[in-house]
Write a protein that holds these residues in place. Sequence first.
Motif, PDB file in Angstrom:
ATOM      1  N   THR A 218      80.777  82.578 -36.887  1.00  0.00           N
ATOM      2  CA  THR A 218      82.219  82.263 -35.922  1.00  0.00           C
ATOM      3  C   THR A 218      83.026  81.349 -36.857  1.00  0.00           C
ATOM      4  O   THR A 218      84.311  81.253 -36.732  1.00  0.00           O
ATOM      5  CB  THR A 218      81.678  81.689 -34.605  1.00  0.00           C
ATOM      6  OG1 THR A 218      81.331  82.909 -33.694  1.00  0.00           O
ATOM      7  CG2 THR A 218      83.075  81.026 -34.036  1.00  0.00           C
ATOM      8  N   THR A 262      87.175  82.416 -27.630  1.00  0.00           N
ATOM      9  CA  THR A 262      87.099  83.864 -28.685  1.00  0.00           C
ATOM     10  C   THR A 262      85.778  84.424 -28.618  1.00  0.00           C
ATOM     11  O   THR A 262      85.863  85.861 -28.715  1.00  0.00           O
ATOM     12  CB  THR A 262      87.574  83.438 -29.888  1.00  0.00           C
ATOM     13  OG1 THR A 262      86.612  82.395 -30.388  1.00  0.00           O
ATOM     14  CG2 THR A 262      88.836  82.802 -29.887  1.00  0.00           C
ATOM     15  N   THR A 263      84.742  83.793 -28.264  1.00  0.00           N
ATOM     16  CA  THR A 263      83.432  84.358 -28.271  1.00  0.00           C
ATOM     17  C   THR A 263      83.410  85.466 -27.128  1.00  0.00           C
ATOM     18  O   THR A 263      82.702  86.319 -27.165  1.00  0.00           O
ATOM     19  CB  THR A 263      82.357  83.171 -28.063  1.00  0.00           C
ATOM     20  OG1 THR A 263      82.655  82.538 -26.847  1.00  0.00           O
ATOM     21  CG2 THR A 263      82.227  82.195 -29.294  1.00  0.00           C
ATOM     22  N   ARG A 266      85.409  88.529 -27.774  1.00  0.00           N
ATOM     23  CA  ARG A 266      84.538  89.409 -28.807  1.00  0.00           C
ATOM     24  C   ARG A 266      83.563  89.920 -28.366  1.00  0.00           C
ATOM     25  O   ARG A 266      83.311  91.212 -28.357  1.00  0.00           O
ATOM     26  CB  ARG A 266      84.045  88.331 -29.973  1.00  0.00           C
ATOM     27  CG  ARG A 266      85.216  88.210 -31.069  1.00  0.00           C
ATOM     28  CD  ARG A 266      84.489  87.325 -32.039  1.00  0.00           C
ATOM     29  NE  ARG A 266      83.666  87.836 -32.900  1.00  0.00           N
ATOM     30  CZ  ARG A 266      82.186  87.200 -33.099  1.00  0.00           C
ATOM     31  NH1 ARG A 266      82.312  86.142 -32.595  1.00  0.00           N
ATOM     32  NH2 ARG A 266      81.294  87.830 -33.536  1.00  0.00           N
ATOM     33  N   TYR A 286      84.704  91.713 -35.534  1.00  0.00           N
ATOM     34  CA  TYR A 286      85.514  91.037 -36.367  1.00  0.00           C
ATOM     35  C   TYR A 286      86.946  91.487 -35.856  1.00  0.00           C
ATOM     36  O   TYR A 286      87.380  92.603 -35.942  1.00  0.00           O
ATOM     37  CB  TYR A 286      85.378  91.413 -37.607  1.00  0.00           C
ATOM     38  CG  TYR A 286      86.608  90.573 -38.721  1.00  0.00           C
ATOM     39  CD1 TYR A 286      87.218  89.342 -38.399  1.00  0.00           C
ATOM     40  CD2 TYR A 286      87.106  91.286 -39.778  1.00  0.00           C
ATOM     41  CE1 TYR A 286      88.220  89.088 -39.140  1.00  0.00           C
ATOM     42  CE2 TYR A 286      88.058  90.815 -40.387  1.00  0.00           C
ATOM     43  CZ  TYR A 286      88.662  89.700 -40.343  1.00  0.00           C
ATOM     44  OH  TYR A 286      89.698  89.189 -40.924  1.00  0.00           O
ATOM     45  N   ILE A 287      87.743  90.756 -34.968  1.00  0.00           N
ATOM     46  CA  ILE A 287      88.894  91.284 -34.568  1.00  0.00           C
ATOM     47  C   ILE A 287      90.228  90.360 -35.312  1.00  0.00           C
ATOM     48  O   ILE A 287      90.246  89.170 -35.455  1.00  0.00           O
ATOM     49  CB  ILE A 287      89.259  90.609 -33.019  1.00  0.00           C
ATOM     50  CG1 ILE A 287      88.124  91.409 -32.227  1.00  0.00           C
ATOM     51  CG2 ILE A 287      90.629  90.842 -32.391  1.00  0.00           C
ATOM     52  CD1 ILE A 287      88.066  91.092 -30.735  1.00  0.00           C
ATOM     53  N   LEU A 313      92.243  86.173 -34.550  1.00  0.00           N
ATOM     54  CA  LEU A 313      91.951  86.753 -33.162  1.00  0.00           C
ATOM     55  C   LEU A 313      93.031  86.675 -32.170  1.00  0.00           C
ATOM     56  O   LEU A 313      93.424  87.597 -31.759  1.00  0.00           O
ATOM     57  CB  LEU A 313      90.437  86.502 -32.385  1.00  0.00           C
ATOM     58  CG  LEU A 313      90.123  87.155 -31.276  1.00  0.00           C
ATOM     59  CD1 LEU A 313      88.520  86.909 -31.186  1.00  0.00           C
ATOM     60  CD2 LEU A 313      90.739  86.411 -30.088  1.00  0.00           C
TER      61      LEU A 313
END
Length: 347
Positions: A218, A262-263, A266, A286-287, A313
Amino acid sequence: MSVIPKEFRLDYYDYPLPEELIAYFPVEDRKSSRLLVIDRKKQKLFFHQTFAEIEKYFQKGDLLVLNNTKVFPARLKGIKPTGGEVELLLFQKPQGLSFQTLALIKGKRIRKGTEIMANEITIKVLESLEGGRFLVELKANQPLEILIYKHGKAPLPPYIKREPEELDLLRYQTVYAQKEGSIAAPTAGFHFDSSLLDLLKQKGVSINFITLHVGYGTFAPIKVQDIRKHRIDPEYIEVEPEVVEEIKKALKEKRRIFAVGTTTVRTLEFIAQKGFIPYKGLCDLYIYPGFTFQVVSAMITNFHLPKSSLLLLVCAFAGRDLILKAYQEAIAQKYRFYSYGDATLIL
């Protein structure tokens, strides 16, 4: 030699930040953090709000999804036979009397065969790997899961330039942390306390949990100039059947899905790519800009480091220009940045 389009160049996602705006300590009251609201549709920013006021942006029927991973005290200090001090960041929580894991080690002349004493724990370096990582074996006469809490410290990120305190084991954690396994916290969730979550429930918001154990992937730095060539190390996720059903139902009924961190973003988008099935296993999604979002309508997240996969992201979600404009304004307004800092709501 091919030219990298600017939207895929790493330095296109850079910004200057005065060091005094990095938050070294958390605020006393979780929901008293400041909140910057970024409206994608109107291309507008709304300042001067506290996180407690976020409830006014929710309506009955919204889904709020949070990551219930729990951070373990992954930082250990040790001494080599030569007397040299070292610090380790363990990638997995050790268990039993003997345990092997990857680790980052800060110290001089660390090589295969190096032995480190961390109080009652003996650590041997088995392999030296790329990216400053090492395979280590921990041994002790007592269960390692007990000793790690006795001698380990909260794994604060390196930009918080102070020693972890006992309070950090409580505050570098969400109030809903449940499933242990992370070496970094899903920090967007820091701003919620139990009273705010109860208020949202009373408002008719459906609260759901996924699990993503935050690993080195991360926050590992991007080392390629072409962001398309970066890869994220796989991290373990769990999404239960009832959560998948809630998401599918909300999407069908065109109800909004708020992802905290963000976790969570995703994880939800990974599940969509898997065809909306319950899942327990590894996620390496992976964004970056150009990504098509299928699930998330709104995102709650902190301010992220320049040229990081996390910044990429949020730029993919809201547009690079709007995000960097928001960051510039936040800097002018003296918002607090990074893990212990203030929050953004991207609508």
